[in-house]
Write an enzyme that holds these catalytic residues in place. Structure first.
Site, PDB file in Angstrom:
ATOM      1  N   GLU A  59      37.806 -35.204 -36.183  1.00 11.03           N
ATOM      2  CA  GLU A  59      38.392 -36.275 -35.624  1.00 11.03           C
ATOM      3  C   GLU A  59      39.591 -36.429 -37.429  1.00 11.03           C
ATOM      4  O   GLU A  59      39.728 -37.820 -37.324  1.00 11.03           O
ATOM      5  CB  GLU A  59      37.702 -37.576 -35.773  1.00 11.03           C
ATOM      6  CG  GLU A  59      36.232 -36.981 -34.773  1.00 11.03           C
ATOM      7  CD  GLU A  59      36.677 -37.027 -33.539  1.00 11.03           C
ATOM      8  OE1 GLU A  59      38.138 -36.497 -32.993  1.00 11.03           O
ATOM      9  OE2 GLU A  59      35.957 -37.490 -32.431  1.00 11.03           O
TER      10      GLU A  59
ATOM     11  N   GLU B 220      44.748 -26.581 -31.434  1.00  9.69           N
ATOM     12  CA  GLU B 220      44.609 -25.466 -30.687  1.00  9.69           C
ATOM     13  C   GLU B 220      44.887 -24.318 -32.108  1.00  9.69           C
ATOM     14  O   GLU B 220      44.766 -24.327 -33.705  1.00  9.69           O
ATOM     15  CB  GLU B 220      46.661 -25.103 -30.542  1.00  9.69           C
ATOM     16  CG  GLU B 220      46.478 -25.657 -28.692  1.00  9.69           C
ATOM     17  CD  GLU B 220      47.911 -25.682 -28.244  1.00  9.69           C
ATOM     18  OE1 GLU B 220      48.708 -25.029 -29.232  1.00  9.69           O
ATOM     19  OE2 GLU B 220      48.290 -26.369 -27.357  1.00  9.69           O
TER      20      GLU B 220
ATOM     21  N   GLY C 230      14.713 -30.791 -55.519  1.00  5.65           N
ATOM     22  CA  GLY C 230      15.015 -30.050 -56.343  1.00  5.65           C
ATOM     23  C   GLY C 230      15.012 -28.419 -55.579  1.00  5.65           C
ATOM     24  O   GLY C 230      15.638 -28.219 -54.122  1.00  5.65           O
TER      25      GLY C 230
ATOM     26  N   GLU D 196      42.169 -36.514 -45.578  1.00  8.97           N
ATOM     27  CA  GLU D 196      44.052 -35.715 -46.223  1.00  8.97           C
ATOM     28  C   GLU D 196      44.299 -37.227 -44.431  1.00  8.97           C
ATOM     29  O   GLU D 196      45.228 -37.255 -44.904  1.00  8.97           O
ATOM     30  CB  GLU D 196      44.188 -34.907 -46.595  1.00  8.97           C
ATOM     31  CG  GLU D 196      43.487 -34.727 -48.149  1.00  8.97           C
ATOM     32  CD  GLU D 196      42.345 -34.001 -47.840  1.00  8.97           C
ATOM     33  OE1 GLU D 196      41.558 -34.023 -48.624  1.00  8.97           O
ATOM     34  OE2 GLU D 196      41.576 -33.539 -46.702  1.00  8.97           O
TER      35      GLU D 196
END
Length: 397
Positions: free
Chosen positions: A377, A131, A353, A381
């Site tokens: 998902e 949310e 490059g 962390e």
């Protein structure tokens, strides 16, 4: 077949499926991906062909019209699809999370009503936990379902980051219900909401605004979902037992994390393929740049990262298939594969490059797609939190 990212111990049927998917990717997806991606066009024709291949029913049991294959088979197919274009693999990711949740937690009536149509792709799944402002704090969900006197539920709130939000016709939505539990996550319930595809006010009380514009992951629709007094039936509760939504969603997310790992492997494989080919074609100082040690060592590093990520993804999938808990294995695979994917893609970009910065070259798209895998998902962390928490329990002094 290339040497990298091979999987020992597959059945002949699994090998046949993967061969068919790989040919499909090379023939149909890679030649169209650049044009469709730059135009941000939903790959309807490719999706129809995926239906014909039976990919929407890959993990759905045969008794419900699917192929009854394992999570490993599904993950390896996702790896191949993402190698062609990550957005195509996203079409079936949320679909299979929902199908898996119905298969594992649904009532027999829900399985028979939903899974056969999901197996053909007639019914296409999306799922929603996040949310606005909440991010990874799932237990703090505010969207609420109030039980009415007639046994129905009125749902009001706003959900965010629905992959396939517009194109899906079945959404598994995690909302808050008042179960009187002492812990917030025990007051969460999963509702199965059927809706027509499209945008706007799709059914009374439910709105799917237009697509969110993104850096990468184009073609596939990512949306919000606004519920304003949407009426859900008691039979729409997954498993018909309210208060079980958090456990159900976390079970589905483990499948999703294996999927994201597989997508990261596919993108990394493609980045390596492009780099190793370009390095043998591009000449500087009288020889191909692949013969310069600086480039050769980069190719070696990239290949090693691809192989390591693939092996961890396969391990996580096989562990889930065995019935064992795979939260740590899935977290590790998702963390390592997404980080390595970002690194391999950037190395490929550097090898190209100046051409890597051009929209005419495929690596430019991969550079925009790879960052999504670092957050999809659950961020790296979040994976570290899951991994460390479990390790500290296992190795408690």
């Amino acid at each position: 077949m290339p040497r990298l990212a091979q999987t020992p111990g597959l059945t002949e049927f699994q090998r046949d499926i993967l061969s068919a998917v790989r040919q499909f990717v090379d023939r149909e997806i890679i030649p169209q991906a650049r044009e469709l991606e730059h135009a941000d066009t939903y790959p309807e024709r490719i999706v129809d062909q995926m239906k014909e291949l039976g990919l929407f029913g890959l993990m759905i049991p045969e008794e419900y019209g699917g192929l009854g294959e394992s999570l490993l088979t599904y993950a390896l197919c996702v790896e191949e699809l993402a190698r062609g274009w990550m957005s195509v693999s996203g079409v079936i990711n949320t679909h299979f999370i929902v199908a898996y949740m119905v298969r594992q937690h649904g009532t027999e009536e829900q399985k028979r009503r939903l899974l056969p149509r999901m197996a053909t792709g007639e019914l296409r799944g999306a799922f929603s936990m996040s949310e606005p402002e909440l991010g990874s704090d799932v237990a703090a969900i505010r969207t609420k379902a109030a039980r009415d006197a007639d046994g129905t539920y009125s749902i009001t709130g706003q959900k965010m980051w629905l992959t396939n939000g517009g194109s899906s016709t079945l959404v598994a939505v995690l909302v808050r219900t008042d179960e009187g539990a002492d812990k917030p996550h025990r007051n969460l319930t999963t509702f199965l909401i059927e809706k027509p595809s499209g945008f706007g006010d799709v059914v009374p009380g439910l709105t799917i605004p237009g697509k969110l514009d993104k850096l990468g992951y184009k073609g596939i629709d990512t949306t919000e979902m606004i519920l304003d007094g949407y009426v859900a039936q008691a039979a729409d509760v997954l498993g018909e037992a309210p208060g079980q939504g958090f456990v159900q969603m976390m079970d589905g997310v483990e499948v999703g994390r294996v999927n994201v790992s597989a997508r990261a492997c596919g993108v990394a494989v493609r980045a390596f393929e492009l780099a190793v080919r370009y390095a043998q074609q591009r000449n500087t100082f009288g020889k191909p740049i692949a013969e310069h040690q600086a480039i050769a060592f980069q190719l070696a590093e990239m290949a090693t990262k691809v192989e390591a990520a693939h092996l961890m993804m396969v391990n996580a999938a096989r562990l889930k298939d065995s019935g064992e808990r795979n939260d740590v294995a899935a977290g590790m695979a998702k963390y390592l594969a997404s980080e390595f994917c970002a690194e391999v893609t950037q190395q490929s970009f550097r090898i190209h490059g100046g051409y890597g910065y051009s929209k005419e070259y495929e690596i430019e798209r991969l550079m925009r797609d790879a960052p999504f895998l670092l957050i999809g998902e659950g961020t790296s962390e979040i994976q570290k939190m899951i991994i460390s928490k479990n390790l500290l329990q296992e190795y408690r002094v």
